[in-house]
Design a protein around this motif. Structure first.
Motif, PDB file in Angstrom:
ATOM      1  N   ASP A 116      31.105  -7.748  23.959  1.00  0.00           N
ATOM      2  CA  ASP A 116      30.370  -6.490  24.520  1.00  0.00           C
ATOM      3  C   ASP A 116      29.218  -6.626  25.599  1.00  0.00           C
ATOM      4  OD1 ASP A 116      31.711  -4.293  22.610  1.00  0.00           O
ATOM      5  OD2 ASP A 116      31.271  -5.971  21.238  1.00  0.00           O
ATOM      6  N   ALA A 117      28.939  -5.989  26.291  1.00  0.00           N
ATOM      7  CA  ALA A 117      27.859  -6.062  27.177  1.00  0.00           C
ATOM      8  C   ALA A 117      26.152  -5.906  26.498  1.00  0.00           C
ATOM      9  CB  ALA A 117      27.896  -5.011  28.230  1.00  0.00           C
ATOM     10  N   ILE A 118      26.066  -5.076  25.745  1.00  0.00           N
ATOM     11  CA  ILE A 118      24.878  -4.719  25.381  1.00  0.00           C
ATOM     12  C   ILE A 118      24.858  -4.646  23.544  1.00  0.00           C
ATOM     13  CG2 ILE A 118      22.671  -3.186  24.937  1.00  0.00           C
ATOM     14  CD1 ILE A 118      23.653  -1.969  27.810  1.00  0.00           C
ATOM     15  N   TRP A 119      24.051  -5.612  22.799  1.00  0.00           N
ATOM     16  CA  TRP A 119      24.269  -5.708  21.399  1.00  0.00           C
ATOM     17  C   TRP A 119      22.795  -5.138  20.945  1.00  0.00           C
ATOM     18  CZ3 TRP A 119      28.066  -7.443  18.556  1.00  0.00           C
ATOM     19  CH2 TRP A 119      29.263  -8.193  19.352  1.00  0.00           C
ATOM     20  N   PHE A 120      23.092  -4.393  19.651  1.00  0.00           N
ATOM     21  CA  PHE A 120      21.889  -3.774  18.944  1.00  0.00           C
ATOM     22  C   PHE A 120      22.132  -3.712  17.473  1.00  0.00           C
ATOM     23  CE2 PHE A 120      24.808  -0.514  19.836  1.00  0.00           C
ATOM     24  CZ  PHE A 120      24.621   0.585  18.643  1.00  0.00           C
ATOM     25  N   ASP A 121      20.786  -3.491  17.154  1.00  0.00           N
ATOM     26  CA  ASP A 121      20.887  -3.226  15.435  1.00  0.00           C
ATOM     27  C   ASP A 121      19.769  -1.999  15.393  1.00  0.00           C
ATOM     28  OD1 ASP A 121      18.341  -4.297  15.508  1.00  0.00           O
ATOM     29  OD2 ASP A 121      18.853  -6.112  14.507  1.00  0.00           O
ATOM     30  N   ASN A 122      19.192  -1.732  14.032  1.00  0.00           N
ATOM     31  CA  ASN A 122      18.485  -0.734  13.834  1.00  0.00           C
ATOM     32  C   ASN A 122      17.259  -0.710  14.693  1.00  0.00           C
ATOM     33  OD1 ASN A 122      20.311   0.748  12.488  1.00  0.00           O
ATOM     34  ND2 ASN A 122      19.808   0.225  10.622  1.00  0.00           N
ATOM     35  N   ALA A 123      16.603  -2.132  15.057  1.00  0.00           N
ATOM     36  CA  ALA A 123      15.502  -2.314  15.586  1.00  0.00           C
ATOM     37  C   ALA A 123      15.371  -2.745  16.899  1.00  0.00           C
ATOM     38  CB  ALA A 123      14.549  -3.126  14.646  1.00  0.00           C
ATOM     39  N   THR A 124      16.287  -3.613  17.347  1.00  0.00           N
ATOM     40  CA  THR A 124      16.399  -4.211  18.508  1.00  0.00           C
ATOM     41  C   THR A 124      17.615  -4.071  19.338  1.00  0.00           C
ATOM     42  OG1 THR A 124      17.243  -6.331  17.479  1.00  0.00           O
ATOM     43  CG2 THR A 124      14.775  -6.146  17.640  1.00  0.00           C
ATOM     44  N   ALA A 125      17.448  -4.827  20.593  1.00  0.00           N
ATOM     45  CA  ALA A 125      18.737  -4.604  21.614  1.00  0.00           C
ATOM     46  C   ALA A 125      18.431  -5.869  22.519  1.00  0.00           C
ATOM     47  CB  ALA A 125      18.837  -3.331  22.148  1.00  0.00           C
ATOM     48  N   VAL A 129      24.864 -12.249  28.518  1.00  0.00           N
ATOM     49  CA  VAL A 129      24.896 -12.788  29.855  1.00  0.00           C
ATOM     50  C   VAL A 129      26.085 -12.229  30.756  1.00  0.00           C
ATOM     51  CG1 VAL A 129      23.902 -15.106  29.294  1.00  0.00           C
ATOM     52  CG2 VAL A 129      26.344 -14.679  28.892  1.00  0.00           C
ATOM     53  N   ASN A 130      27.051 -11.625  30.076  1.00  0.00           N
ATOM     54  CA  ASN A 130      27.790 -10.676  30.943  1.00  0.00           C
ATOM     55  C   ASN A 130      27.216  -9.675  31.539  1.00  0.00           C
ATOM     56  OD1 ASN A 130      28.967 -11.879  28.204  1.00  0.00           O
ATOM     57  ND2 ASN A 130      30.754 -11.921  29.257  1.00  0.00           N
ATOM     58  N   TYR A 131      26.262  -9.044  30.687  1.00  0.00           N
ATOM     59  CA  TYR A 131      25.627  -7.705  31.154  1.00  0.00           C
ATOM     60  C   TYR A 131      24.865  -8.109  32.264  1.00  0.00           C
ATOM     61  CZ  TYR A 131      21.734  -4.782  31.145  1.00  0.00           C
ATOM     62  OH  TYR A 131      20.885  -3.667  31.740  1.00  0.00           O
ATOM     63  N   TYR A 132      24.026  -9.047  32.174  1.00  0.00           N
ATOM     64  CA  TYR A 132      23.353  -9.665  33.585  1.00  0.00           C
ATOM     65  C   TYR A 132      24.185  -9.877  34.673  1.00  0.00           C
ATOM     66  CZ  TYR A 132      19.245  -9.472  30.499  1.00  0.00           C
ATOM     67  OH  TYR A 132      18.049  -9.260  29.745  1.00  0.00           O
ATOM     68  N   VAL A 133      25.405 -10.346  34.507  1.00  0.00           N
ATOM     69  CA  VAL A 133      26.418 -10.344  35.691  1.00  0.00           C
ATOM     70  C   VAL A 133      26.446  -8.997  36.271  1.00  0.00           C
ATOM     71  CG1 VAL A 133      28.637 -11.057  36.401  1.00  0.00           C
ATOM     72  CG2 VAL A 133      27.433 -12.602  34.937  1.00  0.00           C
ATOM     73  N   GLN A 134      26.767  -8.230  35.454  1.00  0.00           N
ATOM     74  CA  GLN A 134      26.910  -6.724  35.755  1.00  0.00           C
ATOM     75  C   GLN A 134      25.785  -6.397  36.584  1.00  0.00           C
ATOM     76  OE1 GLN A 134      29.834  -4.808  35.582  1.00  0.00           O
ATOM     77  NE2 GLN A 134      30.809  -6.729  34.790  1.00  0.00           N
ATOM     78  N   THR A 135      24.593  -6.577  36.053  1.00  0.00           N
ATOM     79  CA  THR A 135      23.184  -5.957  36.858  1.00  0.00           C
ATOM     80  C   THR A 135      23.128  -6.607  38.196  1.00  0.00           C
ATOM     81  OG1 THR A 135      22.009  -7.365  35.486  1.00  0.00           O
ATOM     82  CG2 THR A 135      22.121  -5.483  34.578  1.00  0.00           C
ATOM     83  N   MET A 136      23.503  -8.076  38.218  1.00  0.00           N
ATOM     84  CA  MET A 136      23.374  -8.672  39.483  1.00  0.00           C
ATOM     85  C   MET A 136      24.395  -8.033  40.613  1.00  0.00           C
ATOM     86  SD  MET A 136      23.166 -12.694  38.337  1.00  0.00           S
ATOM     87  CE  MET A 136      22.789 -13.325  39.887  1.00  0.00           C
ATOM     88  N   PHE A 137      25.456  -7.839  40.222  1.00  0.00           N
ATOM     89  CA  PHE A 137      26.237  -6.965  41.189  1.00  0.00           C
ATOM     90  C   PHE A 137      25.921  -5.627  41.519  1.00  0.00           C
ATOM     91  CE2 PHE A 137      29.021 -10.813  40.369  1.00  0.00           C
ATOM     92  CZ  PHE A 137      29.589 -10.911  41.673  1.00  0.00           C
ATOM     93  N   ALA A 138      25.493  -5.004  40.393  1.00  0.00           N
ATOM     94  CA  ALA A 138      24.842  -3.448  40.611  1.00  0.00           C
ATOM     95  C   ALA A 138      23.818  -3.266  41.441  1.00  0.00           C
ATOM     96  CB  ALA A 138      25.041  -2.813  39.173  1.00  0.00           C
ATOM     97  N   GLN A 139      22.927  -4.394  41.447  1.00  0.00           N
ATOM     98  CA  GLN A 139      21.487  -4.290  42.274  1.00  0.00           C
ATOM     99  C   GLN A 139      21.800  -4.869  43.597  1.00  0.00           C
ATOM    100  OE1 GLN A 139      18.959  -6.293  39.477  1.00  0.00           O
ATOM    101  NE2 GLN A 139      19.193  -4.469  37.935  1.00  0.00           N
ATOM    102  N   ASN A 140      22.981  -5.235  43.849  1.00  0.00           N
ATOM    103  CA  ASN A 140      23.146  -5.959  45.278  1.00  0.00           C
ATOM    104  C   ASN A 140      24.593  -5.577  45.669  1.00  0.00           C
ATOM    105  OD1 ASN A 140      20.863  -8.094  45.651  1.00  0.00           O
ATOM    106  ND2 ASN A 140      21.648  -8.136  43.556  1.00  0.00           N
TER     107      ASN A 140
END
Length: 527
Positions: A116-125, A129-140
């Protein structure tokens, strides 16, 4: 009454190839669909090997919406593979209109699917690294694909080799007269008619026993009820596997395995799979399965069949009752650098996106041609690290993109792409409306060269693809990127990471992905 502007999106099933995939694509063409929704979750090796998948797609038919895709894992190696594949998506933006990494969110305490791209629990998220690949392409993303070429060695994949096994899926079956023969020498590498029992076999699941001279698996509740011969098959390459098979009971047919390197890396002929609705060649690497080719073949209970599998190099031919049913030839290639170049209309910047898939740094000369002047200073956004590493709750920024400024750029320069790295070079130009150049990057034996070629101001013809290209700026850092990364030669690293760990951040991350991170908008207008 004005007519409605409706876009028709068909789909191609849940595989990346095979008879079902082809049938659904044919249906979409016949119905004049606008887009075909492709879904696939494959191994990282598949994503590397298929980075040029869309180079040869028909530009006159439906376009592609990759509705779901991911390599099976959240390690940096998975992220590298996805980044390499995404260079091919962007390079073929004239036929791939949209692409969505999936799934987006996962609760670590209630996992239904991974990766999955983003992992979370009741307190944190945290972002994988797959998510950051997506952000690199999305921002460029850029607005136009710039023609680019790379000169580098390109090699064919490895020949199919390895042992055999027998299996079933929720089905009872009987096997007999198993024989493996070398195609080159005619030598019998292995054979068993079970007249002396099955001491030469090692079942790992299911209920196996010799009954009336047949090797039977009698459970109908076990998935992949497998048995493997006790023989050293490490040297088996080009061979023919023959056997007799009969379905006794259950919902499917036979699983005939070959090219087995280990329990999670193999190929099998799935005869009567998917509740006995069709058959297919499926290849599994590191536990991730891909359908290669298939047919409408089904298996009747009680009917005796002769099965033959001929393995020769990268080609497989499969026969049922002496009739050729399915064949597949692997034409994928392996390369070191994967690349795409885009141009940002608002700034006039050229963005060189390069993935070094190897475990060694590659220094590449970059050459940019055309009526354009390149600024001396450029921005580098880079992500690199241990291929097995992944971000976690305890170390949410173990690997993230790092941004820094470098100097010494121009129409010709060199850049060292670190081992196992994803590098985005944003090059400023003299005019925001400059004619898009062409980039060429060669690698061994000649260092890569990136050459932008003058093109029309508004390119609209399809990207032709070709060997991936990689740009080359000044030396870059080779260590894993993290929030405390070394400054490097060009300046101080600036991590591109989430700003907090509160639960509320989830909404921000989701919104960012929907706005641009999970969907790559096509870069070139339809002609």
């Amino acid at each position: 009454m004005a007519s409605l502007d409706i876009t028709i999106i068909s789909n191609s099933g849940q595989t990346s190839a095979g008879a079902w995939f082809d049938e659904l694509w044919d249906f979409a063409r016949d119905e004049d669909a606008d887009l075909v929704d492709e879904h696939y979750y494959n191994s990282p090796e598949w994503f590397f090997a298929n980075a040029n998948r869309y180079d040869s797609y028909d530009r006159s038919g439906p376009h592609v919406f990759i509705g779901e895709y991911a390599s099976k894992g959240n390690t940096f190696y998975n992220a590298l593979a996805e980044a390499a594949f995404m260079t091919g998506i962007e390079r073929n933006a004239d036929v791939v209109d949209l692409a969505s990494y999936a799934p987006l969110l996962a609760n670590k305490d209630y996992v239904q699917w991974a990766p999955d791209a983003i992992w979370f629990d009741n307190a944190t998220a945290y972002g994988s690294v797959n998510y950051y690949v997506q952000t690199m392409f999305a921002q460029n993303v850029g607005d136009t694909v710039v023609p680019s070429t790379v000169t580098q060695p390109v090699t064919a994949g490895e020949d199919l080799s390895g042992g055999i096994f027998l299996s079933t899926w929720l089905t009872a079956a009987a096997y007999d007269n198993v024989r493996v023969t070398s195609n080159e020498t005619g030598e019998v590498l292995f054979e068993d008619d079970f007249s002396d029992g099955a001491a030469g076999w090692a079942p790992t699941s299911g209920t196996w026993a010799v009954v009336d001279g047949e090797y039977r698996q009698t459970s109908t509740t076990v998935e992949d009820a497998r048995s493997t011969p006790r023989v050293d098959a490490s040297g088996w390459g080009s061979y023919t596997l023959e056997l007799d098979a009969r379905k006794l009971a259950g919902t499917e047919g036979f699983l005939v395995g070959y090219g087995a390197q280990d329990p999670s890396t193999y190929t099998w002929w799935n005869l009567g799979g998917w509740a006995n609705t069709r058959s297919a060649i499926q290849q599994t690497a590191s536990g991730a399965s891909v359908e290669l080719a298939g047919s409408a073949t089904t298996i009747a209970t009680g009917q005796q069949h002769s099965v033959k599998v001929v393995v020769a190099g990268r080609t497989q031919k499969l026969y049922l009752d002496d009739v050729l049913v399915t064949e597949h030839a692997d034409t994928t290639v392996q390369q070191d650098l994967y690349q795409v170049v885009t141009r940002d209309d608002a700034t006039g910047d050229l963005v060189l996106k390069v993935v070094n898939s190897t475990e060694a740094a590659i220094t590449a000369p970059v050459r940019i041609t055309g009526d354009v002047t390149i600024d001396a200073e450029a921005t580098v956004t880079e992500m690199t690290g241990d291929r097995a590493a992944q971000n976690t709750m305890a170390a949410p920024r173990r690997i993230v993109p790092v941004e820094r400024q470098i100097t010494g750029m121009g129409s010709s320069f060199s850049y060292e792409f670190p081992e196992s790295s994803i590098t985005f070079l944003r090059l400023g130009t003299d005019l925001p409306t400059v004619v898009p150049p062409v980039v060429e990057v060669p690698t061994d034996p000649v260092p890569p060269v990136l050459e932008p070629v003058p093109t029309d101001p508004v390119p609209s013809d399809p990207v032709t693809g070709g060997a991936p290209a990689a740009p080359s700026p000044a030396p870059a850092p080779s260590g894993a990127a993290d929030t405390q990364g070394d400054a490097g030669a060009g300046g101080t690293p600036k991590p591109l990471a989430m700003t907090g760990s509160e639960v509320a951040l989830l909404a921000l991350l989701a919104a960012a992905m929907v706005a641009g991170g999970s969907v790559l908008v096509r870069l070139r207008a339809r002609s």
